[in-house]
Design a protein around this motif. Structure first.
Motif, PDB file in Angstrom:
ATOM      1  N   ASP A  30       0.814  -1.218   0.000  1.00 46.01           N
ATOM      2  CA  ASP A  30       0.000   0.000   0.000  1.00 46.01           C
ATOM      3  C   ASP A  30       0.847   1.267   0.000  1.00 46.01           C
ATOM      4  OD1 ASP A  30       0.876  -0.388   2.604  1.00 46.01           O
ATOM      5  OD2 ASP A  30      -0.953   0.386   3.510  1.00 46.01           O
ATOM      6  N   HIS A  31       2.149   1.144   0.243  1.00 49.11           N
ATOM      7  CA  HIS A  31       3.043   2.300   0.202  1.00 49.11           C
ATOM      8  C   HIS A  31       4.482   1.814   0.184  1.00 49.11           C
ATOM      9  CE1 HIS A  31       4.197   1.726   4.400  1.00 49.11           C
ATOM     10  NE2 HIS A  31       2.910   1.502   4.638  1.00 49.11           N
ATOM     11  N   PHE A  46       5.001  12.218  -0.560  1.00 52.25           N
ATOM     12  CA  PHE A  46       4.688  11.986  -1.970  1.00 52.25           C
ATOM     13  C   PHE A  46       5.936  11.787  -2.821  1.00 52.25           C
ATOM     14  CE2 PHE A  46       0.765  14.365  -0.701  1.00 52.25           C
ATOM     15  CZ  PHE A  46      -0.078  13.280  -0.790  1.00 52.25           C
ATOM     16  N   ALA A  51       5.648   7.093  -2.124  1.00 50.48           N
ATOM     17  CA  ALA A  51       4.456   6.974  -2.970  1.00 50.48           C
ATOM     18  C   ALA A  51       4.571   5.823  -3.966  1.00 50.48           C
ATOM     19  CB  ALA A  51       4.195   8.280  -3.721  1.00 50.48           C
ATOM     20  N   MET A  74      -1.773   2.841  -9.883  1.00 45.40           N
ATOM     21  CA  MET A  74      -2.127   2.932  -8.471  1.00 45.40           C
ATOM     22  C   MET A  74      -2.926   1.699  -8.067  1.00 45.40           C
ATOM     23  SD  MET A  74      -4.652   6.194  -8.828  1.00 45.40           S
ATOM     24  CE  MET A  74      -5.599   6.390 -10.327  1.00 45.40           C
ATOM     25  N   SER A 116      -2.840  10.360  -5.333  1.00 45.13           N
ATOM     26  CA  SER A 116      -2.623   9.915  -3.964  1.00 45.13           C
ATOM     27  C   SER A 116      -3.026  11.046  -3.028  1.00 45.13           C
ATOM     28  CB  SER A 116      -1.151   9.548  -3.744  1.00 45.13           C
ATOM     29  OG  SER A 116      -0.962   9.003  -2.460  1.00 45.13           O
ATOM     30  N   GLU A 117      -3.364  10.678  -1.816  1.00 44.86           N
ATOM     31  CA  GLU A 117      -3.663  11.676  -0.806  1.00 44.86           C
ATOM     32  C   GLU A 117      -3.268  11.116   0.547  1.00 44.86           C
ATOM     33  OE1 GLU A 117      -7.842  12.537  -0.832  1.00 44.86           O
ATOM     34  OE2 GLU A 117      -8.400  10.469  -0.479  1.00 44.86           O
ATOM     35  N   ASN A 118      -2.986  12.010   1.480  1.00 43.83           N
ATOM     36  CA  ASN A 118      -2.729  11.561   2.842  1.00 43.83           C
ATOM     37  C   ASN A 118      -3.098  12.665   3.822  1.00 43.83           C
ATOM     38  OD1 ASN A 118      -0.487  13.319   3.263  1.00 43.83           O
ATOM     39  ND2 ASN A 118       0.951  11.789   2.559  1.00 43.83           N
ATOM     40  N   ARG A 126      -2.273  16.221  -1.315  1.00 41.87           N
ATOM     41  CA  ARG A 126      -2.780  15.599  -2.542  1.00 41.87           C
ATOM     42  C   ARG A 126      -1.652  15.560  -3.567  1.00 41.87           C
ATOM     43  NH1 ARG A 126      -6.193  15.532   0.741  1.00 41.87           N
ATOM     44  NH2 ARG A 126      -8.381  16.092   0.638  1.00 41.87           N
TER      45      ARG A 126
END
Length: 167
Positions: A30-31, A46, A51, A74, A116-118, A126
């Protein structure tokens, strides 16, 4: 090394059972991890170290072996790709896009994007990535633009360069 060895055990067992040619195998996460790059020891960044994810696909009867694809992708692309590999219709509203065309070489992936976002430390971020560009921002004011072809190490933030402001 441990994960590599365990993954090898799974592949050997598939071979032993005669299932390797009939099985879709995907290795992913996932990362990524920064592991100290840029002095960052956490995953919520990022930069490509965080990422970027491992995305190794194998389906010997359908996909070419040993091919490396650099197109943006992704995790949302997993389900549509599995639908295509299994010749199943995609459910209505399914997000993401199949990677089969880029893996088979019928699409160069130039028009693909990855998002992607966190959320961390009280602010959000973003990111959008194309084959050439990566742009990301944080709601605390940080903003970044990288030409990933000219600067794959993400060393030269172009966000304040007037020549790139339109981008």
């Amino acid at each position: 090394t441990f994960v590599d060895e365990e993954f090898g055990r799974i592949l050997r067992k598939l071979d032993e059972l005669g299932l390797r040619e009939k099985t879709i195998v995907l290795y992913t996460a996932d990362h990524g991890e920064m592991l100290g790059d840029r002095g960052i020891w956490y995953k919520n960044s990022f930069y490509d170290g965080s990422a970027g994810i491992p995305f190794i696909w194998s389906c010997p009867k359908i996909l070419p072996q040993g091919k490396v694809v650099g197109a943006p992708a992704m995790n949302m692309d997993i389900f549509p790709t599995l639908c295509d590999l299994c010749c199943l219709p995609r459910p209505p509203g399914l997000e993401g896009s199949s990677l089969v065309p880029v893996m088979k070489g019928t699409d160069d992936g130039r028009d693909r994007i990855a998002l992607s976002e966190n959320y961390r430390d009280g602010y959000a971020g973003r990111m959008i990535r194309t084959a050439k560009w990566k742009y990301f921002f944080y709601t605390d004011g940080g903003e970044y633009l990288y030409d990933m072809q000219a600067d794959p190490g993400e060393e030269n933030n172009l966000i304040r360069d007037p020549a790139h402001r339109k981008m």
